[in-house]
Design a protein around this motif. Structure first.
Motif, PDB file in Angstrom:
ATOM      1  N   ASP A  46      -1.835 -28.715 -70.487  1.00 30.37           N
ATOM      2  CA  ASP A  46      -2.940 -28.985 -69.774  1.00 30.37           C
ATOM      3  C   ASP A  46      -3.690 -28.022 -68.592  1.00 30.37           C
ATOM      4  O   ASP A  46      -4.687 -27.948 -68.434  1.00 30.37           O
ATOM      5  N   LEU A  47      -2.648 -27.086 -68.298  1.00 28.40           N
ATOM      6  CA  LEU A  47      -2.972 -26.388 -67.117  1.00 28.40           C
ATOM      7  C   LEU A  47      -2.211 -24.964 -67.415  1.00 28.40           C
ATOM      8  O   LEU A  47      -1.024 -24.801 -67.711  1.00 28.40           O
ATOM      9  N   PHE A  48      -2.915 -23.940 -67.266  1.00 26.48           N
ATOM     10  CA  PHE A  48      -2.272 -22.388 -67.295  1.00 26.48           C
ATOM     11  C   PHE A  48      -2.435 -21.784 -65.941  1.00 26.48           C
ATOM     12  O   PHE A  48      -3.349 -21.885 -65.497  1.00 26.48           O
ATOM     13  N   LEU A  49      -1.203 -21.513 -65.340  1.00 30.24           N
ATOM     14  CA  LEU A  49      -1.136 -21.162 -63.973  1.00 30.24           C
ATOM     15  C   LEU A  49      -0.430 -19.560 -64.256  1.00 30.24           C
ATOM     16  O   LEU A  49       0.519 -19.324 -64.618  1.00 30.24           O
ATOM     17  N   THR A  50      -1.270 -18.825 -63.040  1.00 33.00           N
ATOM     18  CA  THR A  50      -0.689 -17.244 -63.324  1.00 33.00           C
ATOM     19  C   THR A  50      -0.206 -17.124 -61.786  1.00 33.00           C
ATOM     20  O   THR A  50      -0.978 -17.298 -60.781  1.00 33.00           O
ATOM     21  N   MET A  51       0.767 -16.302 -61.700  1.00 33.69           N
ATOM     22  CA  MET A  51       1.523 -16.099 -60.376  1.00 33.69           C
ATOM     23  C   MET A  51       1.931 -14.574 -60.294  1.00 33.69           C
ATOM     24  O   MET A  51       2.776 -14.315 -61.203  1.00 33.69           O
ATOM     25  N   THR A  52       1.500 -13.756 -59.474  1.00 28.16           N
ATOM     26  CA  THR A  52       1.963 -12.351 -59.388  1.00 28.16           C
ATOM     27  C   THR A  52       2.512 -12.023 -58.028  1.00 28.16           C
ATOM     28  O   THR A  52       2.020 -12.740 -57.023  1.00 28.16           O
ATOM     29  N   ALA A  53       2.916 -10.992 -57.982  1.00 31.91           N
ATOM     30  CA  ALA A  53       3.472 -10.730 -56.553  1.00 31.91           C
ATOM     31  C   ALA A  53       2.763  -9.813 -55.683  1.00 31.91           C
ATOM     32  O   ALA A  53       1.887  -9.028 -56.313  1.00 31.91           O
ATOM     33  N   ASN A  54       2.856 -10.078 -54.442  1.00 33.05           N
ATOM     34  CA  ASN A  54       1.966  -9.361 -53.517  1.00 33.05           C
ATOM     35  C   ASN A  54       2.781  -8.706 -52.479  1.00 33.05           C
ATOM     36  O   ASN A  54       3.633  -9.198 -51.814  1.00 33.05           O
ATOM     37  N   PRO A  55       2.544  -7.360 -52.760  1.00 34.17           N
ATOM     38  CA  PRO A  55       3.499  -6.368 -51.880  1.00 34.17           C
ATOM     39  C   PRO A  55       3.179  -6.651 -50.456  1.00 34.17           C
ATOM     40  O   PRO A  55       4.114  -6.075 -49.705  1.00 34.17           O
ATOM     41  N   LYS A  56       2.217  -7.240 -49.738  1.00 35.44           N
ATOM     42  CA  LYS A  56       1.900  -7.556 -48.320  1.00 35.44           C
ATOM     43  C   LYS A  56       2.443  -8.769 -47.876  1.00 35.44           C
ATOM     44  O   LYS A  56       2.152  -9.220 -46.856  1.00 35.44           O
ATOM     45  N   TRP A  57       3.337  -9.630 -48.877  1.00 37.05           N
ATOM     46  CA  TRP A  57       4.150 -10.619 -48.404  1.00 37.05           C
ATOM     47  C   TRP A  57       4.732 -10.535 -47.147  1.00 37.05           C
ATOM     48  O   TRP A  57       5.482  -9.492 -47.113  1.00 37.05           O
ATOM     49  N   PRO A  58       4.721 -11.242 -45.880  1.00 33.03           N
ATOM     50  CA  PRO A  58       5.447 -10.971 -44.915  1.00 33.03           C
ATOM     51  C   PRO A  58       6.925 -10.804 -45.103  1.00 33.03           C
ATOM     52  O   PRO A  58       7.680  -9.982 -44.534  1.00 33.03           O
ATOM     53  N   GLU A  59       7.485 -11.667 -46.011  1.00 34.63           N
ATOM     54  CA  GLU A  59       8.888 -11.575 -46.531  1.00 34.63           C
ATOM     55  C   GLU A  59       9.388 -10.219 -47.026  1.00 34.63           C
ATOM     56  O   GLU A  59      10.397  -9.779 -46.717  1.00 34.63           O
ATOM     57  N   ILE A  60       8.408  -9.643 -47.706  1.00 32.05           N
ATOM     58  CA  ILE A  60       8.537  -8.133 -48.081  1.00 32.05           C
ATOM     59  C   ILE A  60       8.514  -7.125 -47.089  1.00 32.05           C
ATOM     60  O   ILE A  60       9.387  -6.284 -46.776  1.00 32.05           O
TER      61      ILE A  60
END
Length: 295
Positions: A46-60
């Motif tokens: 029903d749904l197609f979701l895409t998630m990619t990494a962000n180099p600017k994430w505070p944890e990184i």
């Protein structure tokens, strides 16, 4: 080999990557087969979701040393992404469903059957900056396609003068379904323009994204470590492993060969030489041992 004038014994040693090697042809084919079986059992997702990494994430950024960049520490980027992936999966599990690609199968009572339900999950317009400035800024930075078309004919997405992603999209006053049953999203022409990457964009260039997932969507990055960060990738629990493979085994990313060693040891006592060689061949070809050289 024949064209190069090489004899069969001069062609080198072929190397076949097992399915346990992430990204190898066998790994991708195995995932494909699993996906097809899941789809066969559950029918269309029903749904197609895409998630990619962000180099600017505070944890990184907080974990980097002085003068380091995210591209210097792919181990940190990969670790943070995995934690966020698990958090996203847990969130979807609790709520019943909303460069990882995730297929979501909704319960029958939650199936998307009307345009009103489409609008509930998907927003293809810039959000109101006054109502949610953080969401607006995230969409402006991360979910606008281009520039391409007449604005940038040399863009990577351009083929024969047209955008391969079919941007810019047409304006639509309402969400509707096309002849194939696919939604054509709401994109109203209210004359509003937004400055993105030093250019002006309207709603026809917004990349479609779910309202609740938009802040988890970011531009994809290729992570390429320089040589001085290799030792950190091979360090597990403070111990430097001799190889990357050994580090992966210690981290549990690759399977160990604990079941094959006893198998061959036991077979060596009761089977003939030819039988043992056949068994060893089966283990190598069908069982994908992580360290065949030790076996």
């Amino acid at each position: 080999m024949k064209e190069e004038g090489l004899m069969p014994n001069k062609g080198g040693t072929p190397c076949v990557l097992p399915s346990s090697h992430i990204g190898s042809p066998r790994h991708m084919y195995e995932i494909y087969q699993d996906s097809m079986e899941i789809t066969r059992f559950n029918h269309h997702p029903d749904l197609f979701l895409t998630m990619t990494a962000n180099p600017k994430w505070p944890e990184i950024q907080d974990a980097l040393l002085e003068h380091q960049h995210a591209c210097d520490r792919p181990d940190i980027v990969a670790g943070v992404f995995e934690f966020k992936r698990k958090a996203l999966m847990e969130e979807n599990s609790r709520n019943g469903g909303y460069h990882m690609h995730l297929l979501i199968f909704l319960e029958k009572s939650e199936k998307i059957r009307t345009v009103e339900q489409v609008d509930k999950y998907v927003l293809a317009e810039f959000p109101d900056e006054n109502e949610d400035s953080i969401l607006f800024d995230t969409v402006r930075k991360c979910m606008v396609h281009g520039s391409c078309g007449e604005r940038n004919p040399e863009a990577p997405c351009m083929r024969k003068g047209k955008c391969t992603k079919n941007y810019p999209k047409k304006y639509n006053d309402t969400t509707c379904l096309d002849s194939g049953g696919y939604p054509v999203y709401l994109r109203r022409d209210d004359g509003r323009e937004v400055i993105v990457r030093n250019g002006r964009y309207d709603k026809t260039t917004v990349v479609v994204g779910a309202k609740d997932e938009v802040q988890m969507y970011i531009d994809a990055r290729y992570i390429g470590p320089p040589e001085d960060s290799f030792d950190s990738l091979k360090t597990v629990n403070g111990q430097l492993c001799p190889t990357f493979k050994k580090a992966c085994i210690e981290l549990g990313l690759l399977k160990h060969d604990g079941e094959w060693l006893p198998l061959l040891e036991e077979a060596a006592d009761i089977q003939t030489g030819s039988q043992l060689r056949k068994l060893f061949k089966i283990v190598l070809s069908d069982c994908n041992p992580t360290e065949p050289e030790i076996l």
